[in-house]
Design a protein around this motif. Sequence first.
Motif, PDB file in Angstrom:
ATOM      1  N   VAL A  13       0.928  -0.984   0.035  1.00 49.06           N
ATOM      2  CA  VAL A  13      -0.124  -0.119  -0.244  1.00 49.06           C
ATOM      3  C   VAL A  13       0.873   1.170  -0.160  1.00 49.06           C
ATOM      4  O   VAL A  13       0.930   2.315  -0.901  1.00 49.06           O
ATOM      5  CB  VAL A  13      -1.357   0.134   1.239  1.00 49.06           C
ATOM      6  N   LYS A  17       1.069   3.798  -2.592  1.00 50.75           N
ATOM      7  CA  LYS A  17       0.473   5.534  -2.842  1.00 50.75           C
ATOM      8  C   LYS A  17       2.009   7.022  -2.565  1.00 50.75           C
ATOM      9  O   LYS A  17       1.366   7.813  -3.640  1.00 50.75           O
ATOM     10  CB  LYS A  17       1.383   5.576  -0.651  1.00 50.75           C
ATOM     11  N   TYR A  25      -5.156   6.598   0.313  1.00 50.82           N
ATOM     12  CA  TYR A  25      -5.498   4.879   0.604  1.00 50.82           C
ATOM     13  C   TYR A  25      -5.113   4.035   1.996  1.00 50.82           C
ATOM     14  O   TYR A  25      -4.424   4.794   2.605  1.00 50.82           O
ATOM     15  CB  TYR A  25      -4.418   3.717  -0.518  1.00 50.82           C
ATOM     16  N   LEU A  37      -8.690  -3.324  -0.173  1.00 52.20           N
ATOM     17  CA  LEU A  37      -8.217  -1.596   0.208  1.00 52.20           C
ATOM     18  C   LEU A  37      -9.056  -0.764  -0.509  1.00 52.20           C
ATOM     19  O   LEU A  37      -9.735  -1.210  -1.101  1.00 52.20           O
ATOM     20  CB  LEU A  37      -7.076  -1.750  -1.446  1.00 52.20           C
ATOM     21  N   SER A  38      -8.888   0.189   0.281  1.00 53.10           N
ATOM     22  CA  SER A  38     -10.004   1.497  -0.252  1.00 53.10           C
ATOM     23  C   SER A  38      -9.162   2.853  -0.338  1.00 53.10           C
ATOM     24  O   SER A  38      -7.758   2.652   0.731  1.00 53.10           O
ATOM     25  CB  SER A  38     -10.543   1.609   1.547  1.00 53.10           C
ATOM     26  N   GLU A  39      -9.963   3.311  -0.977  1.00 51.94           N
ATOM     27  CA  GLU A  39      -8.948   4.670  -1.080  1.00 51.94           C
ATOM     28  C   GLU A  39      -9.091   5.592  -0.185  1.00 51.94           C
ATOM     29  O   GLU A  39      -8.572   6.791   0.538  1.00 51.94           O
ATOM     30  CB  GLU A  39     -10.022   5.404  -2.373  1.00 51.94           C
ATOM     31  N   ARG A  40      -9.854   5.803   1.144  1.00 51.95           N
ATOM     32  CA  ARG A  40      -9.657   6.376   1.996  1.00 51.95           C
ATOM     33  C   ARG A  40     -10.118   5.189   3.586  1.00 51.95           C
ATOM     34  O   ARG A  40     -11.603   4.437   2.941  1.00 51.95           O
ATOM     35  CB  ARG A  40     -10.269   7.399   2.308  1.00 51.95           C
ATOM     36  N   VAL A  59      -2.369  -4.880  -5.830  1.00 55.84           N
ATOM     37  CA  VAL A  59      -2.377  -4.091  -5.573  1.00 55.84           C
ATOM     38  C   VAL A  59      -0.888  -2.870  -6.308  1.00 55.84           C
ATOM     39  O   VAL A  59      -0.684  -2.077  -6.356  1.00 55.84           O
ATOM     40  CB  VAL A  59      -2.081  -3.267  -3.950  1.00 55.84           C
TER      41      VAL A  59
END
Length: 86
Positions: A13, A17, A25, A37-40, A59
């Motif tokens: 991750v 970034k 992320y 995984l999420s965007e936020r 990822v």
Amino acid sequence: MASARSTRASAAVERLKRRTGVTSYSMARTGDGAFFLSERPGAPPLCAPLELDDFVVFVDGLGPQPEKRITKNDAAFEKQLVRKKP
């Protein structure tokens, strides 16, 4: 062993970034040890929960890919291969 798993996933991750410049992320882990995984934090997941290896591959495949470094010797070898082809 669980911390090594989390470290490998979080390192993937962090690479994402750096490649994208998007620092929001967020990685989360399910109760059975799968990752997503999420965007936020709190946003919908970008993937279904995945096992560690599949998560890292997923990822690493997102965003712009880093350029492959090539040595001077490798470049010279590639030039010779191109010249020798009929």
